[in-house]
Design a protein around this motif. Structure first.
Motif, mmCIF file in Angstrom:
data_model
loop_
_atom_site.group_PDB
_atom_site.id
_atom_site.type_symbol
_atom_site.label_atom_id
_atom_site.label_comp_id
_atom_site.label_asym_id
_atom_site.label_seq_id
_atom_site.Cartn_x
_atom_site.Cartn_y
_atom_site.Cartn_z
ATOM 1 N N ALA A 157 0.740 -0.996 0.051
ATOM 2 C CA ALA A 157 0.092 0.186 0.109
ATOM 3 C C ALA A 157 0.817 1.244 0.054
ATOM 4 O O ALA A 157 1.903 1.284 0.808
ATOM 5 C CB ALA A 157 -1.095 0.101 1.286
ATOM 6 N N ASP A 158 0.385 2.262 -0.727
ATOM 7 C CA ASP A 158 0.909 3.631 -0.786
ATOM 8 C C ASP A 158 0.347 4.260 0.355
ATOM 9 O O ASP A 158 -0.906 4.524 0.432
ATOM 10 C CB ASP A 158 0.997 4.195 -2.123
ATOM 11 N N ILE A 159 0.817 4.815 1.314
ATOM 12 C CA ILE A 159 0.388 5.657 2.624
ATOM 13 C C ILE A 159 1.175 6.860 2.565
ATOM 14 O O ILE A 159 2.078 7.174 2.160
ATOM 15 C CB ILE A 159 0.410 5.011 3.690
ATOM 16 N N ASP A 184 12.910 4.457 10.545
ATOM 17 C CA ASP A 184 12.934 3.047 11.386
ATOM 18 C C ASP A 184 11.632 2.213 11.092
ATOM 19 O O ASP A 184 12.000 0.919 10.934
ATOM 20 C CB ASP A 184 13.281 3.555 12.687
ATOM 21 N N ALA A 185 10.640 2.513 10.949
ATOM 22 C CA ALA A 185 9.464 1.751 10.858
ATOM 23 C C ALA A 185 9.079 1.478 9.525
ATOM 24 O O ALA A 185 8.628 0.336 9.245
ATOM 25 C CB ALA A 185 8.217 2.522 11.272
ATOM 26 N N PHE A 186 9.328 2.548 8.566
ATOM 27 C CA PHE A 186 8.987 2.263 7.042
ATOM 28 C C PHE A 186 9.840 2.291 5.986
ATOM 29 O O PHE A 186 9.608 1.666 5.077
ATOM 30 C CB PHE A 186 7.637 3.102 6.845
ATOM 31 N N GLY A 187 11.309 2.553 6.589
ATOM 32 C CA GLY A 187 12.050 2.563 5.279
ATOM 33 C C GLY A 187 12.205 4.045 4.768
ATOM 34 O O GLY A 187 11.995 4.985 5.309
ATOM 35 N N LEU A 188 12.329 3.876 3.341
ATOM 36 C CA LEU A 188 12.525 4.995 2.440
ATOM 37 C C LEU A 188 11.200 5.718 2.690
ATOM 38 O O LEU A 188 10.071 5.304 2.269
ATOM 39 C CB LEU A 188 12.747 4.585 1.052
ATOM 40 N N LEU A 189 11.548 7.084 3.037
ATOM 41 C CA LEU A 189 10.443 8.285 2.861
ATOM 42 C C LEU A 189 10.644 9.043 1.671
ATOM 43 O O LEU A 189 11.464 9.631 1.352
ATOM 44 C CB LEU A 189 10.567 9.066 4.149
ATOM 45 N N THR A 190 9.316 9.567 1.055
ATOM 46 C CA THR A 190 9.099 10.545 0.072
ATOM 47 C C THR A 190 8.651 11.868 0.860
ATOM 48 O O THR A 190 7.443 11.752 1.462
ATOM 49 C CB THR A 190 8.559 10.019 -1.217
ATOM 50 N N LEU A 191 9.373 13.011 0.782
ATOM 51 C CA LEU A 191 9.225 13.855 1.646
ATOM 52 C C LEU A 191 8.304 15.228 0.748
ATOM 53 O O LEU A 191 8.767 15.253 -0.155
ATOM 54 C CB LEU A 191 10.223 14.480 2.316
ATOM 55 N N LYS A 193 5.773 3.268 1.063
ATOM 56 C CA LYS A 193 5.117 2.056 0.713
ATOM 57 C C LYS A 193 5.134 0.956 2.083
ATOM 58 O O LYS A 193 6.370 0.846 2.427
ATOM 59 C CB LYS A 193 5.671 1.321 -0.410
ATOM 60 N N THR A 194 3.995 0.143 2.141
ATOM 61 C CA THR A 194 4.148 -0.696 3.314
ATOM 62 C C THR A 194 3.484 -2.072 3.000
ATOM 63 O O THR A 194 2.324 -1.842 2.396
ATOM 64 C CB THR A 194 3.598 -0.261 4.818
ATOM 65 N N GLU A 195 3.676 -3.195 3.635
ATOM 66 C CA GLU A 195 2.946 -4.092 3.792
ATOM 67 C C GLU A 195 2.218 -4.412 4.931
ATOM 68 O O GLU A 195 1.568 -5.436 5.044
ATOM 69 C CB GLU A 195 4.041 -5.423 3.545
ATOM 70 N N LEU A 196 2.375 -3.332 5.981
ATOM 71 C CA LEU A 196 1.658 -3.470 6.854
ATOM 72 C C LEU A 196 0.295 -3.043 6.845
ATOM 73 O O LEU A 196 -0.151 -2.393 5.990
ATOM 74 C CB LEU A 196 2.252 -2.546 7.990
ATOM 75 N N SER A 197 -0.410 -3.839 7.647
ATOM 76 C CA SER A 197 -2.070 -3.542 7.681
ATOM 77 C C SER A 197 -2.311 -2.196 8.221
ATOM 78 O O SER A 197 -1.602 -1.432 8.749
ATOM 79 C CB SER A 197 -2.951 -4.469 8.778
ATOM 80 N N LEU A 227 -3.380 9.940 6.468
ATOM 81 C CA LEU A 227 -4.310 10.439 5.796
ATOM 82 C C LEU A 227 -4.796 9.597 4.572
ATOM 83 O O LEU A 227 -6.053 9.811 4.296
ATOM 84 C CB LEU A 227 -3.411 11.650 4.827
ATOM 85 N N LEU A 228 -4.051 8.686 3.899
ATOM 86 C CA LEU A 228 -4.529 7.907 3.121
ATOM 87 C C LEU A 228 -3.531 6.549 3.413
ATOM 88 O O LEU A 228 -2.612 6.358 3.577
ATOM 89 C CB LEU A 228 -3.937 8.372 1.639
ATOM 90 N N TYR A 229 -4.420 5.412 2.977
ATOM 91 C CA TYR A 229 -3.925 4.140 3.073
ATOM 92 C C TYR A 229 -4.348 3.654 1.699
ATOM 93 O O TYR A 229 -5.551 3.032 1.491
ATOM 94 C CB TYR A 229 -4.448 3.388 4.114
ATOM 95 N N GLY A 230 -3.748 3.445 0.426
ATOM 96 C CA GLY A 230 -4.215 3.116 -0.749
ATOM 97 C C GLY A 230 -5.427 3.714 -0.979
ATOM 98 O O GLY A 230 -5.541 5.053 -0.809
ATOM 99 N N ASP A 231 -6.402 2.933 -1.561
ATOM 100 C CA ASP A 231 -7.680 3.529 -1.901
ATOM 101 C C ASP A 231 -8.723 3.135 -0.816
ATOM 102 O O ASP A 231 -9.860 3.174 -1.187
ATOM 103 C CB ASP A 231 -8.104 2.695 -3.287
ATOM 104 N N VAL A 232 -8.333 2.745 0.249
ATOM 105 C CA VAL A 232 -9.073 2.319 1.525
ATOM 106 C C VAL A 232 -9.835 3.516 1.947
ATOM 107 O O VAL A 232 -9.567 4.880 1.825
ATOM 108 C CB VAL A 232 -8.363 1.768 2.690
#
Length: 168
Positions: free
Chosen positions: A2-4, A27-34, A58-62, A96-101
């Motif tokens: 998911a793109d968050i 630390d939690a998600f890796g690469l950040l886009t700012l 981007k994350t695989e986390l729920s 703010l956003l979690y994919g299209d959820v």
């Protein structure tokens, strides 16, 4: 995957807390886009100006796991469990956003503040301008172009953060 998109804000020792928030998110998600970093007036209460920005990852986390991580980071930097909505913040992290959820639990997605606050919409439009708001059927660029810019004043400020694990 998911793109968050996460909103970061602080008006208490704001430079320090923005840096620490970015470190904790890395630390939690890796690469950040700012997005750019913005200074904005406090909204809903009389207080010191905030620093605000948006981060994309981007994350695989729920969704539930992401919401828990964000709250844990906030609490680790002094956020009170019973903090009022309109009050000073050491570190405020809002998903703010979690994919299209589209949902209201465990967090409101898409976040209502996206269309109400310039300090959320402008940086989100920088990062995700071509994406379409899932309930308004307009791109974030369109929403920003239509936003009443006299409603809230904000300005870009330099981001100082010494971390190589980011994109601009």
């Amino acid at each position: 995957m998911a793109d968050i998109y996460i909103s970061l804000g602080s008006n208490i020792n704001r430079q320090y807390h923005i840096e620490q928030g970015l470190n904790a998110l890395t630390d939690a998600f890796g690469l950040l886009t700012l997005s750019s970093l913005f200074e904005s007036e406090a909204v809903g209460f009389a207080g010191k100006a905030f620093y605000n920005m948006v981060v994309a990852v981007k994350t695989e986390l729920s969704l539930a796991e992401v919401a828990t991580i964000l709250r844990t980071i906030e609490f680790s930097y002094g956020r009170s469990q019973d903090a009022k909505k309109f009050s000073p913040r050491t570190l405020d992290l809002d998903l703010l956003l979690y994919g299209d959820v589209i949902t209201d639990t465990p967090a409101q997605i898409p976040r209502d503040e996206i269309t109400k606050n310039a300090f959320v919409l402008w940086p989100l439009a920088e990062l995700a301008g071509q994406l379409t708001h899932p309930t308004m059927a307009k791109s974030y660029n369109e929403l920003w172009q239509q936003y009443d810019k006299n409603q809230q004043k904000l300005k870009k400020v330099p981001l100082v953060w010494a971390n190589e694990n980011r994109e601009r």
